[in-house]
Design an enzyme around this catalytic site. Structure first.
Site: not given
Ligand code: PMV
Length: 309
Positions: A99, A101-103, A142
């Protein structure tokens, strides 16, 4: 378009405060981490996009005229309006399951490789457009971390503000469960439809904590920032996005003396984070590991996208 072969890299990210609320226009605080995603783009004579991404088990070759806007790297090439074929190879410091953020990091690194003179604001816009096209939902936090690096207060449609956040005493524990961010974001949207006032109040509460956290983080007041993490986490629990495993890891961290702890990201799995005094670091990491978490070797505040060679 670009030199024959270019290698770029972009950092992964951790959401420190404000997840979910950020999707609805409230601010969040995100930090770029020292685990990076590398992309090498080699210009080809043939009009094809060849992808070798061993970390996510993708090996493909697609004619330029046939690229899919459902696949992150192909969609990035489409959005760059590339006229040459390209061979894209990715290599990651971290597993895509964490989680981190590799994409988004791979999209940002690839766009930079395809157009290394692009400025950061244009790069961010193209990356966010690509992520939204493929994923359907997301705030773009991200992509902001991958492009700009550092520790940012990020609000949708607003330039991010960098926070001075050196020496952040962060511990990161992976729950062992891969979270499905898009599904959880959609679940929260359904809750918001059903109970708009309640969920709106939660988002406003989170936004208030993000505001307080941005002050305490820039002052280096980690003890107070930890308290705010606890409060932020209570709201995330109210939203229904925490899990038993994350709760076990978070309460273990706190019992062992962390200043504060919370889940990081969408919830449903992935990682928890804690702020911890030096003399409690070992006790807290041991406690998270005993609760079944995997301690991740992660430094916050890393550099944004860059050309490697
Ligand atoms: O699951 P992650 O680490 O990609 O985080 C998502 C964060 C959210 O606020 C739930 C979604 C977003 O795009 O901001």
């Amino acid at each position: 378009m670009f030199r024959n072969t270019v290698t770029t890299s972009a950092p992964g990210k951790l959401l420190l405060f404000g997840e979910h609320a950020v999707v609805y226009g409230r601010p969040c605080i995100v930090t770029a981490i020292n685990q990076r995603l590398y992309v090498t783009a080699e210009l080809l004579d043939e009009p094809v996009v060849r992808i070798d991404a061993p970390d996510i088990n993708i090996h493909s070759e697609t004619p330029l005229s046939d690229l899919s806007s459902q696949q992150f790297l192909e969609c990035a090439v489409l959005n760059m309006k590339a006229t040459h074929g390209v061979h894209i190879t990715t290599k990651s410091d971290f597993l895509s399951t964490y989680g981190f953020g590799s994409s988004s990091a791979s999209v940002v690194a690839l766009l930079k490789a395809l157009s290394h003179k692009i400025n950061n604001n244009d790069l961010f816009s193209l990356a966010y457009k690509t992520i939204l096209e493929v994923q359907g939902v997301g705030s773009g936090f991200d992509a902001a971390a991958a492009v700009y690096g550092g520790t940012l207060v990020y609000t949708k449609n607003t330039p991010p503000v960098e926070l001075k956040a050196s020496g952040m005493p962060l511990i990161v524990g992976y729950s062992g469960v891969k979270a499905d961010t898009a599904t959880i974001v959609k679940d929260v949207a359904i809750k918001k439809e059903k109970e708009p006032e309640k969920i709106g109040r939660i988002f406003d509460g989170i936004a208030e904590y993000v505001k307080q956290a941005s002050e305490t983080v820039s002052q280096g007041d980690w003890k107070r920032a930890g308290r705010i993490m606890d409060f932020n986490h209570e709201y995330l629990r109210d939203l229904g996005v925490s899990t038993h495993k994350l709760e076990d890891m978070i309460s273990a961290a706190k019992k062992a003396g962390a200043w504060g702890a919370k889940l990081s990201g969408a919830g449903g799995g992935d990682c928890m984070i804690a702020l911890v005094a030096d003399d409690k670091r070992k006790a807290v990491t041991d406690a998270i590991a005993e609760a079944g978490g995997q301690i991740m070797d992660v430094e916050p505040n890393a550099e944004g996208v860059r050309i490697e060679k």
